[in-house]
Scaffold this motif. Structure first.
Motif, PDB file in Angstrom:
ATOM      1  N   ASP A 181      87.050 -49.518  56.981  1.00 54.20           N
ATOM      2  CA  ASP A 181      85.711 -50.141  56.973  1.00 54.20           C
ATOM      3  C   ASP A 181      84.623 -49.083  57.090  1.00 54.20           C
ATOM      4  OD1 ASP A 181      86.867 -52.618  56.741  1.00 54.20           O
ATOM      5  OD2 ASP A 181      86.664 -53.126  58.877  1.00 54.20           O
ATOM      6  N   LEU A 182      84.851 -48.101  57.977  1.00 52.39           N
ATOM      7  CA  LEU A 182      83.882 -47.014  58.143  1.00 52.39           C
ATOM      8  C   LEU A 182      83.748 -46.219  56.849  1.00 52.39           C
ATOM      9  CD1 LEU A 182      82.071 -45.266  60.031  1.00 52.39           C
ATOM     10  CD2 LEU A 182      84.120 -43.891  60.439  1.00 52.39           C
TER      11      LEU A 182
ATOM     12  N   LEU B 110      85.684 -42.722  65.935  1.00 51.09           N
ATOM     13  CA  LEU B 110      85.161 -43.092  64.622  1.00 51.09           C
ATOM     14  C   LEU B 110      83.644 -43.105  64.588  1.00 51.09           C
ATOM     15  CD1 LEU B 110      87.675 -45.871  63.591  1.00 51.09           C
ATOM     16  CD2 LEU B 110      87.674 -43.473  62.944  1.00 51.09           C
ATOM     17  N   ASP B 111      83.025 -43.279  65.743  1.00 50.94           N
ATOM     18  CA  ASP B 111      81.562 -43.299  65.771  1.00 50.94           C
ATOM     19  C   ASP B 111      80.959 -41.925  65.520  1.00 50.94           C
ATOM     20  OD1 ASP B 111      81.529 -46.035  66.304  1.00 50.94           O
ATOM     21  OD2 ASP B 111      81.788 -45.670  68.451  1.00 50.94           O
TER      22      ASP B 111
ATOM     23  N   ARG C  17      92.335 -50.047  60.009  1.00 51.74           N
ATOM     24  CA  ARG C  17      91.415 -50.970  59.331  1.00 51.74           C
ATOM     25  C   ARG C  17      89.963 -50.616  59.654  1.00 51.74           C
ATOM     26  NH1 ARG C  17      95.361 -54.610  60.621  1.00 51.74           N
ATOM     27  NH2 ARG C  17      94.296 -55.286  62.507  1.00 51.74           N
ATOM     28  N   ARG C  18      89.705 -50.248  60.919  1.00 52.73           N
ATOM     29  CA  ARG C  18      88.345 -49.861  61.300  1.00 52.73           C
ATOM     30  C   ARG C  18      87.919 -48.608  60.543  1.00 52.73           C
ATOM     31  NH1 ARG C  18      86.231 -47.445  66.721  1.00 52.73           N
ATOM     32  NH2 ARG C  18      84.014 -47.631  66.370  1.00 52.73           N
TER      33      ARG C  18
ATOM     34  N   ASP D 108      81.588 -47.948  54.554  1.00 51.96           N
ATOM     35  CA  ASP D 108      80.179 -47.916  54.968  1.00 51.96           C
ATOM     36  C   ASP D 108      79.506 -46.567  54.696  1.00 51.96           C
ATOM     37  OD1 ASP D 108      80.227 -50.515  55.823  1.00 51.96           O
ATOM     38  OD2 ASP D 108      80.481 -50.025  57.944  1.00 51.96           O
TER      39      ASP D 108
ATOM     40  N   ALA E 254      95.023 -51.578  63.647  1.00 55.67           N
ATOM     41  CA  ALA E 254      93.638 -52.018  63.890  1.00 55.67           C
ATOM     42  C   ALA E 254      92.678 -50.851  63.713  1.00 55.67           C
ATOM     43  CB  ALA E 254      93.514 -52.615  65.291  1.00 55.67           C
ATOM     44  N   ALA E 255      93.047 -49.679  64.251  1.00 52.01           N
ATOM     45  CA  ALA E 255      92.186 -48.501  64.100  1.00 52.01           C
ATOM     46  C   ALA E 255      92.131 -48.062  62.639  1.00 52.01           C
ATOM     47  CB  ALA E 255      92.694 -47.359  64.985  1.00 52.01           C
TER      48      ALA E 255
ATOM     49  N   THR F  57      91.379 -38.750  62.258  1.00 53.84           N
ATOM     50  CA  THR F  57      91.175 -39.717  61.180  1.00 53.84           C
ATOM     51  C   THR F  57      92.313 -39.648  60.167  1.00 53.84           C
ATOM     52  OG1 THR F  57      89.727 -38.172  59.995  1.00 53.84           O
ATOM     53  CG2 THR F  57      88.660 -39.846  61.381  1.00 53.84           C
TER      54      THR F  57
END
Length: 195
Positions: free
Chosen positions: A56-57, A15-16, A52-53, A60, A49-50, A34
């Protein structure tokens, strides 16, 4: 003894690196990973969890950047299917009256034996601009909750009806292609998941 068919694990997404790489292979891998976070496997299994991350990304950096990455994917793939749903949603938001007129005209023109009505259960009729926008939002929400096959089939039916409602041959051809792409993606997901 019957064994359960093997299912590949949901790929891990870096994700980064979303949007950071110009390498086509890396972008393709990230695109597929993704999309898998949102769709999961054929059984709807996801790493919550991934996921949700990822959401969030997307908040952003903007969902548009992620959708752009999906746009290069083949139609019958997880990112390709999500791109088509996203593009359809954006079209409805930018031209709701045009699409609602196409949808209404298409409903009047189609052969009642096609079966679109069953797939589109829950779409308010007659479909005005607001109703059409709500219907597509529900389709996208269905895809993200794991109801992928139904969401793709509903989107395909909606687009198919719009294709019947346009008098422009090029638009009709493009919409029929989109409807077929969404149907093919639904069939592929039902048979074991979209890559």
């Amino acid at each position: 003894m019957t064994q359960r068919p093997f299912h590949r694990p949901v790929p891990l997404a870096d994700l980064d690196s979303v949007g950071a790489s110009d390498d086509p292979v890396s972008r393709s891998e990230t695109s597929h990973a993704t999309a898998a976070l949102l769709l999961g496997d054929a059984d709807g299994n996801r790493d919550e969890a991934a996921t949700r991350r990822f959401i969030d990304l997307a908040d952003d950096i903007g969902f548009e950047l992620i959708a752009e990455m999906w746009s290069a994917a083949p139609a019958v793939s997880a990112p390709g299917a999500l791109w088509r749903l996203y593009a359809l949603r954006q079209w409805i938001r930018t031209a709701p009256r045009e699409l609602s007129e196409m949808f209404s005209d298409g409903q009047r023109r189609i052969d009642r034996g096609i079966g679109y009505e069953e797939i589109l259960a829950g779409v308010e009729l007659p479909a005005g601009p607001d109703e059409v926008a709500r219907a597509i939002d529900e389709i996208l929400a269905g895809a993200f909750r794991g109801d992928v096959v139904i969401a793709l089939l509903r989107a395909a039916a909606f687009v198919g009806i719009c294709a019947e409602g346009t008098d422009d041959a090029d638009t009709g051809t493009r919409l029929r292609r989109l409807s077929q792409d969404l149907t093919d993606a639904a069939v592929a997901h039902r048979r074991g998941g979209l890559d």
